[in-house]
Design an enzyme around this catalytic site. Structure first.
Site, PDB file in Angstrom:
ATOM      1  CE  LYS A  24     -53.476  14.318 -28.813  1.00 39.93           C
ATOM      2  NZ  LYS A  24     -54.007  14.846 -27.548  1.00 39.93           N
ATOM      3  CG  ASN A  25     -52.720  18.281 -27.876  1.00 40.79           C
ATOM      4  OD1 ASN A  25     -53.707  17.537 -27.970  1.00 40.79           O
ATOM      5  ND2 ASN A  25     -51.698  18.015 -27.088  1.00 40.79           N
ATOM      6  CB  CYS A 118     -54.292  10.426 -21.114  1.00 44.41           C
ATOM      7  SG  CYS A 118     -54.173   9.819 -22.794  1.00 44.41           S
ATOM      8  NE  ARG A 123     -54.706  15.800 -18.093  1.00 45.72           N
ATOM      9  CZ  ARG A 123     -54.795  15.458 -19.373  1.00 45.72           C
ATOM     10  NH1 ARG A 123     -55.140  14.245 -19.717  1.00 45.72           N
ATOM     11  NH2 ARG A 123     -54.550  16.349 -20.305  1.00 45.72           N
ATOM     12  CG  ASP A 308     -47.791  15.716 -24.216  1.00 53.19           C
ATOM     13  OD1 ASP A 308     -48.205  15.320 -23.114  1.00 53.19           O
ATOM     14  OD2 ASP A 308     -48.400  16.541 -24.918  1.00 53.19           O
ATOM     15  NE  ARG A 400     -57.206   9.577 -26.017  1.00 50.54           N
ATOM     16  CZ  ARG A 400     -57.916   9.889 -24.960  1.00 50.54           C
ATOM     17  NH1 ARG A 400     -58.013   9.023 -23.977  1.00 50.54           N
ATOM     18  NH2 ARG A 400     -58.518  11.045 -24.864  1.00 50.54           N
TER      19      ARG A 400
HETATM   20  N1  EPU Z   1     -54.288  22.129 -13.925  1.00 46.45           N
HETATM   21  C1  EPU Z   1     -55.017  22.422 -12.794  1.00 46.45           C
HETATM   22  N2  EPU Z   1     -56.266  22.965 -12.949  1.00 46.45           N
HETATM   23  C2  EPU Z   1     -56.817  23.208 -14.175  1.00 46.45           C
HETATM   24  C3  EPU Z   1     -56.060  22.915 -15.327  1.00 46.45           C
HETATM   25  C4  EPU Z   1     -54.795  22.375 -15.185  1.00 46.45           C
HETATM   26  O1  EPU Z   1     -54.563  22.208 -11.677  1.00 46.45           O
HETATM   27  O2  EPU Z   1     -57.934  23.699 -14.231  1.00 46.45           O
HETATM   28  C5  EPU Z   1     -52.938  21.564 -13.798  1.00 46.45           C
HETATM   29  C6  EPU Z   1     -52.857  20.148 -14.354  1.00 46.45           C
HETATM   30  O3  EPU Z   1     -53.292  19.187 -13.416  1.00 46.45           O
HETATM   31  C7  EPU Z   1     -51.397  20.023 -14.686  1.00 46.45           C
HETATM   32  C8  EPU Z   1     -51.028  21.434 -15.151  1.00 46.45           C
HETATM   33  O4  EPU Z   1     -52.056  22.286 -14.628  1.00 46.45           O
HETATM   34  O5  EPU Z   1     -50.671  19.710 -13.531  1.00 46.45           O
HETATM   35  C9  EPU Z   1     -50.918  21.638 -16.646  1.00 46.45           C
HETATM   36  O6  EPU Z   1     -52.027  21.077 -17.319  1.00 46.45           O
HETATM   37  P1  EPU Z   1     -52.645  21.739 -18.607  1.00 46.45           P
HETATM   38  O7  EPU Z   1     -53.979  22.282 -18.249  1.00 46.45           O
HETATM   39  O8  EPU Z   1     -51.673  22.648 -19.265  1.00 46.45           O
HETATM   40  O9  EPU Z   1     -52.870  20.472 -19.512  1.00 46.45           O
HETATM   41  P2  EPU Z   1     -54.063  20.286 -20.500  1.00 46.45           P
HETATM   42  O10 EPU Z   1     -54.435  21.585 -21.079  1.00 46.45           O
HETATM   43  O11 EPU Z   1     -55.105  19.454 -19.863  1.00 46.45           O
HETATM   44  C10 EPU Z   1     -52.610  19.940 -22.642  1.00 46.45           C
HETATM   45  C11 EPU Z   1     -52.467  18.866 -23.680  1.00 46.45           C
HETATM   46  C12 EPU Z   1     -51.791  17.647 -23.065  1.00 46.45           C
HETATM   47  C13 EPU Z   1     -50.417  18.081 -22.531  1.00 46.45           C
HETATM   48  C14 EPU Z   1     -50.588  19.236 -21.532  1.00 46.45           C
HETATM   49  C15 EPU Z   1     -49.272  19.815 -21.056  1.00 46.45           C
HETATM   50  C16 EPU Z   1     -54.385  19.294 -25.090  1.00 46.45           C
HETATM   51  C17 EPU Z   1     -55.722  18.858 -25.586  1.00 46.45           C
HETATM   52  N3  EPU Z   1     -53.797  18.517 -24.178  1.00 46.45           N
HETATM   53  O12 EPU Z   1     -53.405  19.376 -21.605  1.00 46.45           O
HETATM   54  O13 EPU Z   1     -51.617  16.717 -24.108  1.00 46.45           O
HETATM   55  O14 EPU Z   1     -49.804  17.008 -21.876  1.00 46.45           O
HETATM   56  O15 EPU Z   1     -51.329  20.321 -22.165  1.00 46.45           O
HETATM   57  O16 EPU Z   1     -48.527  20.264 -22.115  1.00 46.45           O
HETATM   58  O17 EPU Z   1     -53.858  20.302 -25.538  1.00 46.45           O
HETATM   59  C18 EPU Z   1     -51.357  14.564 -25.058  1.00 46.45           C
HETATM   60  O18 EPU Z   1     -51.478  15.083 -26.189  1.00 46.45           O
HETATM   61  O19 EPU Z   1     -50.988  13.371 -24.910  1.00 46.45           O
HETATM   62  C19 EPU Z   1     -51.674  15.352 -23.879  1.00 46.45           C
HETATM   63  C20 EPU Z   1     -51.946  14.795 -22.697  1.00 46.45           C
END
Ligand code: EPU
Length: 428
Positions: A24-25, A118, A123, A308, A400
């Site tokens: 998915k990701n 989620c 976030r 995850d 999802r």
């Molecule tokens: N963060 C910030 N500012 C930002 C972006 C991130 O402070 O602008 C912080 C977040 O709050 C968090 C950390 O950085 O504490 C890491 O978040 P990241 O941005 O890496 O997460 P994401 O890109 O929003 C993806 C996956 C998530 C997975 C996380 C961590 C996708 C679409 N989603 O999210 O997947 O948990 O990386 O590996 O790729 C899931 O599939 O269930 C899921 C939530």
């Protein structure tokens, strides 16, 4: 939101083969990436999950067209005619932020509502915003909409405060069509980031270093559409690892298992008393010892233990003999599932970002609620482990990220009945 519930009759060992589908990701950024060059794309091995359909609805709104043939997804972006993402869709999926980079760089403008997704923590999207500003985009916030404008993005050196997965992906896409060179430091190293780099390269982009902590991108004037196969979903694979080890009597073979993406979780699995036999051609057989040992897990960006998978591992740790400790270092609100597991008889104590799991505990059926996608998957596994019937509410959250999970588990001898609120389950 429509509600679904799963009625899970647990306590029965499982037997048979289950296959890991596409990630998915990896699909979600790939869909945003199709905006970088107009034309026809083919994504192979695409899972039919709600988040993918939500991104496809956004793509349709922008003027794109799509069609599934089996798990092949054909996309045509020749008629993209808008740059705004509707709130109803953006509020459902955090990955909608991925359109910010591709729309801005390819169309000079993007209107993206602050995303939903989620409920696992605050976030924010400040890294996405800051990075795009460094690439010379002008970004304003108006009534909860991020509005980005740029005639032409310009390459820059960007240092991420944290190796955010989607921020890295957004900036890779944006800089692929920027003028000059971009260097992303402290970049995320997840396999999905490497996959996106491969897709961009196949489209003609010049990218080096994906999978390491510095990524170099030399912008190109034009890119071209591609045909590409999505990598296997490492989180689904990790979920099946625990599924396979729910009972010592289980006999589960997992197909298309990406061993190389799961080094850290596999180490922990083996430390707990799990056993993996590789059967060749991506197949593994999973087994476990009768007595399981407790673990200490610290979630971390790749190649560390994935956030995850911590809810999924927690389920099996309720059966370990002793006290396990999980420290969640990425999202501040990712232990809501523990309260639900306790309803089934688990003994989990939460202190801020730490879960302390005392085991072994006998689990028995009870009504529980999925609070997010991975929490839902964890509770589904717990329901299979528990005696009697567990009713999982808000089960649509599981959908999802997992395609037809109840049906696939039922083929292994599980008993999960899916009910829809629209057909009146509340009056049952
Ligand atoms: N963060 C910030 N500012 C930002 C972006 C991130 O402070 O602008 C912080 C977040 O709050 C968090 C950390 O950085 O504490 C890491 O978040 P990241 O941005 O890496 O997460 P994401 O890109 O929003 C993806 C996956 C998530 C997975 C996380 C961590 C996708 C679409 N989603 O999210 O997947 O948990 O990386 O590996 O790729 C899931 O599939 O269930 C899921 C939530």
């Amino acid at each position: 939101m429509e509600g679904r519930r799963y009625l899970i009759r647990g306590g029965t060992p499982l037997r048979g083969e289950i296959e890991v589908l596409g990630a998915k990701n990896a699909v979600l950024p790939a869909l945003a990436c199709t905006l970088l060059a107009k034309g026809e794309y083919c994504l192979k091995n695409v899972p039919k999950v709600r988040d993918v359909f939500c991104m496809l609805r956004i793509l349709s709104h922008l003027g794109g067209e799509y069609q599934f043939e089996g798990s092949n997804l054909f996309i045509d972006t020749s008629s993209i005619c808008r740059v705004d993402i509707p709130y109803e869709l953006a509020s459902q999926i955090r990955a909608s932020i991925l359109f910010l980079g591709s729309l801005t760089t390819a169309y000079g403008e993007a209107v993206v509502p602050l995303p939903g997704g989620c409920a696992i923590g605050k976030r924010p999207v400040n890294f996405h915003e800051k990075g795009l500003r460094e690439l010379s985009a002008e970004i304003t916030l108006d009534h909860g909409n991020l509005i980005a404008k740029a005639k032409k993005l310009k390459g820059a050196e960007i240092v991420l405060d944290f190796p955010s997965v989607t921020a890295t992906e957004n900036l890779m896409m944006a800089s692929s069509l920027a003028e000059g060179e971009t260097i992303i430091k402290n970049a995320a190293r997840e396999p999905e980031v490497v996959f996106l780099a491969e897709m961009l390269k196949a489209m003609g982009a010049d990218i080096r270093g994906a999978g390491e902590d510095t990524i170099y991108i030399r912008g190109k004037k034009k890119l071209k559409p591609v045909k590409i196969e999505i990598i296997p979903d490492r989180i689904e694979a990790g979920t099946f690892l625990i599924l396979g080890a729910l009972f010592p009597e289980n006999e589960i073979v997992i197909k298309n298992f990406p061993l190389e993406y799961l080094e850290t979780p596999i180490k922990k699995f083996i430390e707990m008393g799990g056993n993996i036999k590789t059967l060749g051609k991506g197949k593994i057989k999973v087994q476990r010892a009768k007595r399981l040992s407790p673990l200490e897990i610290n979630t971390a960006p790749y190649p560390g233990f994935p956030t995850d998978l911590q809810p999924i591992f927690a389920v099996l740790l309720t059966q370990a003999e002793g006290v396990s400790v999980i420290r969640e270092n990425l999202f501040e609100n990712r232990f809501l599932y523990a309260l639900e597991l306790n309803r089934l008889g688990a003994k989990i104590h939460i202190e801020d970002r730490i879960a302390i799991i005392s085991g072994p505990t006998k689990l028995t059926g009870s009504p529980v609620k999925a609070t997010d996608l991975r929490a839902g998957a964890a509770l589904l596994l717990a329901g299979l482990l528990a005696e009697n019937t567990t009713t999982l509410y808000s089960a649509e959250l599981v959908e999802r990220g997992y395609e037809n999970l109840p049906e696939r588990i039922n083929k292994l001898g599980g008993s999960i009945i899916v009910e829809d609120k629209s057909s009146g389950y509340e009056s049952n």
